[in-house]
Design a protein around this motif. Structure first.
Motif, short mmCIF file in Angstrom:
data_model
loop_
_atom_site.label_atom_id
_atom_site.label_comp_id
_atom_site.label_asym_id
_atom_site.label_seq_id
_atom_site.Cartn_x
_atom_site.Cartn_y
_atom_site.Cartn_z
N MET A 25 0.83 -1.20 0.00
CA MET A 25 0.00 0.00 0.00
C MET A 25 0.87 1.26 0.00
SD MET A 25 -3.21 0.72 2.58
CE MET A 25 -2.19 0.45 4.01
N GLU A 45 -9.04 3.00 -10.13
CA GLU A 45 -8.40 2.83 -8.82
C GLU A 45 -8.30 1.36 -8.41
OE1 GLU A 45 -10.01 5.43 -5.83
OE2 GLU A 45 -9.85 7.19 -7.13
N ALA A 46 -9.32 0.57 -8.67
CA ALA A 46 -9.30 -0.84 -8.27
C ALA A 46 -8.20 -1.59 -9.02
CB ALA A 46 -10.66 -1.48 -8.51
N CYS A 49 -4.83 -0.66 -7.62
CA CYS A 49 -4.59 -1.37 -6.35
C CYS A 49 -4.17 -2.81 -6.63
CB CYS A 49 -5.83 -1.34 -5.47
SG CYS A 49 -6.20 0.29 -4.77
N ALA A 50 -4.83 -3.45 -7.58
CA ALA A 50 -4.51 -4.84 -7.93
C ALA A 50 -3.09 -4.94 -8.47
CB ALA A 50 -5.51 -5.38 -8.94
N LEU A 54 -2.32 -5.17 -3.44
CA LEU A 54 -2.87 -4.85 -2.14
C LEU A 54 -3.78 -5.97 -1.67
CD1 LEU A 54 -1.77 -2.04 -2.89
CD2 LEU A 54 -3.86 -1.07 -1.93
N GLU A 56 -7.19 -7.48 0.10
CA GLU A 56 -8.58 -7.07 -0.07
C GLU A 56 -8.92 -5.94 0.90
OE1 GLU A 56 -12.95 -9.08 0.53
OE2 GLU A 56 -11.37 -10.33 -0.37
N THR A 59 -7.23 -2.72 -0.27
CA THR A 59 -7.93 -2.18 -1.44
C THR A 59 -9.23 -1.51 -1.02
OG1 THR A 59 -6.95 -3.80 -2.93
CG2 THR A 59 -8.99 -2.76 -3.66
N SER A 60 -9.98 -2.17 -0.17
CA SER A 60 -11.24 -1.59 0.31
C SER A 60 -11.00 -0.27 1.02
CB SER A 60 -11.95 -2.56 1.26
OG SER A 60 -12.34 -3.71 0.57
#
Length: 118
Positions: A25, A45-46, A49-50, A54, A56, A59-60
């Motif tokens: 992160m 953004e998702a 993050c992947a 990151l 779960e 990411t959340s």
């Protein structure tokens, strides 16, 4: 996980295990220094993050802008702030989030010499 050290009230400890837990992160946050990568992040953004693998939960937290969760999941405030800047938020805003104050209350407390409730 509170991130606080017994005997040091309201002091968040960013130690080795915390650093390891938050490394993916924090690496993502550091990448946001560059305008091109900021654009890539904002475009999806998702997926961004992947790409940094990151967890779960991380990411959340990033997608929800859950600042406290990011800190609890190993984020360094100095790196988290790079994401906050994208959203136009100040360090005083984050200080307020982390201390249960509004941005204005936090700013006033710092101008008055710091918090007196710890």
């Amino acid at each position: 996980m509170s991130g606080t050290e017994p005997g040091a009230p309201a002091t968040y400890v960013f130690d080795g295990p915390t650093s390891l837990r938050g490394h993916p992160m924090n690496k993502l946050f550091m990448s946001l220094r560059d305008g091109t990568t900021r654009s890539e992040f904002l475009a999806d953004e998702a997926a961004y993050c992947a790409a940094f693998e990151l967890s779960e939960d991380q990411t959340s937290a990033v997608l929800a802008r859950d600042w406290q969760a990011m800190l609890d999941l190993g984020g360094s405030i100095f790196y988290i702030y790079k994401l906050a800047m994208i959203d136009g938020l100040s360090m005083q805003y984050l200080g307020g989030v982390f201390t249960g104050m509004s941005e204005a209350e936090f700013r006033a407390a710092m101008q008055a010499g710091g918090r007196t409730d710890v």
